[in-house]
Scaffold this motif. Structure first.
Motif, PDB file in Angstrom:
ATOM      1  N   MET A  74       0.850  -1.157   0.000  1.00 54.88           N
ATOM      2  CA  MET A  74       0.000   0.000   0.000  1.00 54.88           C
ATOM      3  C   MET A  74       0.907   1.235   0.000  1.00 54.88           C
ATOM      4  SD  MET A  74      -2.905   1.031   2.836  1.00 54.88           S
ATOM      5  CE  MET A  74      -3.072  -0.673   3.201  1.00 54.88           C
ATOM      6  N   LEU A  75       0.595   2.200  -0.838  1.00 59.14           N
ATOM      7  CA  LEU A  75       1.296   3.479  -0.853  1.00 59.14           C
ATOM      8  C   LEU A  75       0.380   4.531  -0.242  1.00 59.14           C
ATOM      9  CD1 LEU A  75       2.693   3.583  -4.511  1.00 59.14           C
ATOM     10  CD2 LEU A  75       3.978   3.107  -2.435  1.00 59.14           C
ATOM     11  N   ILE A  76       0.874   5.223   0.764  1.00 60.72           N
ATOM     12  CA  ILE A  76       0.093   6.278   1.406  1.00 60.72           C
ATOM     13  C   ILE A  76       0.953   7.522   1.440  1.00 60.72           C
ATOM     14  CG2 ILE A  76      -1.060   7.053   3.505  1.00 60.72           C
ATOM     15  CD1 ILE A  76      -1.533   4.118   4.208  1.00 60.72           C
ATOM     16  N   GLU A  77       0.462   8.616   0.861  1.00 54.17           N
ATOM     17  CA  GLU A  77       1.190   9.876   0.932  1.00 54.17           C
ATOM     18  C   GLU A  77       0.574  10.755   2.003  1.00 54.17           C
ATOM     19  OE1 GLU A  77       2.514  13.805  -1.593  1.00 54.17           O
ATOM     20  OE2 GLU A  77       2.228  11.921  -2.646  1.00 54.17           O
ATOM     21  N   LEU A  78       1.439  11.284   2.852  1.00 51.33           N
ATOM     22  CA  LEU A  78       1.022  12.234   3.869  1.00 51.33           C
ATOM     23  C   LEU A  78       1.578  13.586   3.486  1.00 51.33           C
ATOM     24  CD1 LEU A  78       1.839  10.008   6.923  1.00 51.33           C
ATOM     25  CD2 LEU A  78      -0.423  10.559   6.072  1.00 51.33           C
ATOM     26  N   SER A  79       0.738  14.572   3.510  1.00 52.08           N
ATOM     27  CA  SER A  79       1.161  15.913   3.136  1.00 52.08           C
ATOM     28  C   SER A  79       0.717  16.873   4.218  1.00 52.08           C
ATOM     29  CB  SER A  79       0.530  16.288   1.794  1.00 52.08           C
ATOM     30  OG  SER A  79       0.947  17.558   1.394  1.00 52.08           O
ATOM     31  N   GLY A  80       1.624  17.701   4.653  1.00 49.52           N
ATOM     32  CA  GLY A  80       1.290  18.675   5.676  1.00 49.52           C
ATOM     33  C   GLY A  80       2.526  19.451   6.077  1.00 49.52           C
ATOM     34  N   THR A  81       2.318  20.450   6.871  1.00 53.75           N
ATOM     35  CA  THR A  81       3.426  21.284   7.308  1.00 53.75           C
ATOM     36  C   THR A  81       4.288  20.518   8.312  1.00 53.75           C
ATOM     37  OG1 THR A  81       2.088  22.184   9.101  1.00 53.75           O
ATOM     38  CG2 THR A  81       2.076  23.402   7.008  1.00 53.75           C
ATOM     39  N   PRO A  82       5.521  20.992   8.549  1.00 61.67           N
ATOM     40  CA  PRO A  82       6.343  20.354   9.576  1.00 61.67           C
ATOM     41  C   PRO A  82       5.612  20.347  10.920  1.00 61.67           C
ATOM     42  CG  PRO A  82       7.666  21.856   8.265  1.00 61.67           C
ATOM     43  CD  PRO A  82       6.238  22.070   7.852  1.00 61.67           C
ATOM     44  N   SER A  83       5.745  19.259  11.644  1.00 62.42           N
ATOM     45  CA  SER A  83       5.119  19.061  12.965  1.00 62.42           C
ATOM     46  C   SER A  83       3.596  18.958  12.903  1.00 62.42           C
ATOM     47  CB  SER A  83       5.513  20.181  13.933  1.00 62.42           C
ATOM     48  OG  SER A  83       6.910  20.205  14.087  1.00 62.42           O
ATOM     49  N   ALA A  84       3.045  18.606  11.737  1.00 61.48           N
ATOM     50  CA  ALA A  84       1.590  18.467  11.616  1.00 61.48           C
ATOM     51  C   ALA A  84       1.104  17.119  12.127  1.00 61.48           C
ATOM     52  CB  ALA A  84       1.164  18.647  10.156  1.00 61.48           C
ATOM     53  N   GLY A  85       2.030  16.180  12.362  1.00 61.36           N
ATOM     54  CA  GLY A  85       1.646  14.869  12.877  1.00 61.36           C
ATOM     55  C   GLY A  85       1.763  13.741  11.881  1.00 61.36           C
ATOM     56  N   LYS A  86       2.495  13.949  10.791  1.00 58.80           N
ATOM     57  CA  LYS A  86       2.614  12.912   9.764  1.00 58.80           C
ATOM     58  C   LYS A  86       3.241  11.632  10.316  1.00 58.80           C
ATOM     59  CE  LYS A  86       4.847  15.700   6.987  1.00 58.80           C
ATOM     60  NZ  LYS A  86       4.747  16.976   7.720  1.00 58.80           N
ATOM     61  N   LYS A  87       4.332  11.747  11.072  1.00 59.09           N
ATOM     62  CA  LYS A  87       4.996  10.553  11.625  1.00 59.09           C
ATOM     63  C   LYS A  87       4.104   9.842  12.632  1.00 59.09           C
ATOM     64  CE  LYS A  87       9.637  12.025  10.639  1.00 59.09           C
ATOM     65  NZ  LYS A  87      10.898  12.525  11.139  1.00 59.09           N
ATOM     66  N   THR A  88       3.346  10.581  13.399  1.00 60.53           N
ATOM     67  CA  THR A  88       2.404   9.977  14.342  1.00 60.53           C
ATOM     68  C   THR A  88       1.357   9.175  13.582  1.00 60.53           C
ATOM     69  OG1 THR A  88       2.731  11.791  15.899  1.00 60.53           O
ATOM     70  CG2 THR A  88       0.728  10.471  16.170  1.00 60.53           C
ATOM     71  N   VAL A  89       0.835   9.756  12.506  1.00 64.71           N
ATOM     72  CA  VAL A  89      -0.165   9.068  11.685  1.00 64.71           C
ATOM     73  C   VAL A  89       0.430   7.796  11.090  1.00 64.71           C
ATOM     74  CG1 VAL A  89      -1.541   9.239   9.565  1.00 64.71           C
ATOM     75  CG2 VAL A  89      -1.521  11.131  11.194  1.00 64.71           C
ATOM     76  N   MET A  90       1.682   7.858  10.624  1.00 65.23           N
ATOM     77  CA  MET A  90       2.324   6.666  10.041  1.00 65.23           C
ATOM     78  C   MET A  90       2.323   5.509  11.028  1.00 65.23           C
ATOM     79  SD  MET A  90       5.664   8.228   8.180  1.00 65.23           S
ATOM     80  CE  MET A  90       5.545   9.673   7.141  1.00 65.23           C
ATOM     81  N   GLY A  91       2.763   5.790  12.245  1.00 62.66           N
ATOM     82  CA  GLY A  91       2.802   4.739  13.257  1.00 62.66           C
ATOM     83  C   GLY A  91       1.432   4.187  13.580  1.00 62.66           C
ATOM     84  N   ARG A  92       0.468   5.063  13.744  1.00 61.82           N
ATOM     85  CA  ARG A  92      -0.888   4.619  14.098  1.00 61.82           C
ATOM     86  C   ARG A  92      -1.537   3.824  12.978  1.00 61.82           C
ATOM     87  NH1 ARG A  92      -3.130   9.945  17.344  1.00 61.82           N
ATOM     88  NH2 ARG A  92      -1.792   9.629  19.157  1.00 61.82           N
ATOM     89  N   VAL A  93      -1.365   4.293  11.743  1.00 57.89           N
ATOM     90  CA  VAL A  93      -1.968   3.581  10.606  1.00 57.89           C
ATOM     91  C   VAL A  93      -1.329   2.203  10.450  1.00 57.89           C
ATOM     92  CG1 VAL A  93      -2.194   3.565   8.076  1.00 57.89           C
ATOM     93  CG2 VAL A  93      -2.745   5.641   9.364  1.00 57.89           C
ATOM     94  N   SER A  94       0.004   2.128  10.530  1.00 61.50           N
ATOM     95  CA  SER A  94       0.657   0.824  10.354  1.00 61.50           C
ATOM     96  C   SER A  94       0.263  -0.139  11.478  1.00 61.50           C
ATOM     97  CB  SER A  94       2.169   0.977  10.266  1.00 61.50           C
ATOM     98  OG  SER A  94       2.701   1.402  11.488  1.00 61.50           O
ATOM     99  N   ARG A  95       0.115   0.362  12.702  1.00 63.99           N
ATOM    100  CA  ARG A  95      -0.328  -0.513  13.800  1.00 63.99           C
ATOM    101  C   ARG A  95      -1.766  -0.981  13.574  1.00 63.99           C
ATOM    102  NH1 ARG A  95       2.691   3.049  16.781  1.00 63.99           N
ATOM    103  NH2 ARG A  95       0.878   4.292  17.404  1.00 63.99           N
TER     104      ARG A  95
END
Length: 129
Positions: free
Chosen positions: A1-22
């Protein structure tokens, strides 16, 4: 699965990555787009923006070719493709030549991702954070 996250720095992209993969119970890899292009005052901003599309796609291909086959793998794009296409669409308002360029880039990207999908059967998602 390819998921692109787009947002400003510190918008929570890395947090979303961890939560989605879990929540999907998958391993994941991150493809990071070049960050340093966002100096709009830079005279090469437009070209760097467009170059990033090709650079990010080549990074995806490298991840897929070097990654051992894993049944559940999610590839997160930290900006890079759709984010840059949006910028290309905005750039056409500043210079008419970008209208053709953005249209050709979108067609190229659709073709490349379609071919990738036939090889690997990935779902492609875009999240804005």
């Amino acid at each position: 699965m390819l998921i692109e996250l787009s947002g400003t720095p510190s918008a929570g992209k890395k947090t979303v990555m961890g939560r989605v993969s879990r929540s999907l119970n998958t391993d994941y890899k991150v493809v990071q787009a070049a960050d340093r292009i966002f100096d709009i005052g830079n005279s090469n901003f437009e070209l760097k923006n467009l170059w990033t599309i090709f650079d990010t796609y080549s990074k995806i291909e490298r991840v897929l070719s070097t990654q051992p086959k894993v049944e559940n793998l999610t590839i997160f794009l930290n900006r890079g493709l759709f984010d840059r296409i949006a910028w290309a669409r905005l750039l056409k308002f500043s210079d008419d030549c970008f209208e053709d360029i953005s249209r050709h880039l979108e067609r190229w990207l659709i073709t490349q991702l379609s071919e990738l999908n036939t090889k690997e059967n990935y779902g492609i998602f875009l999240f804005l954070t």
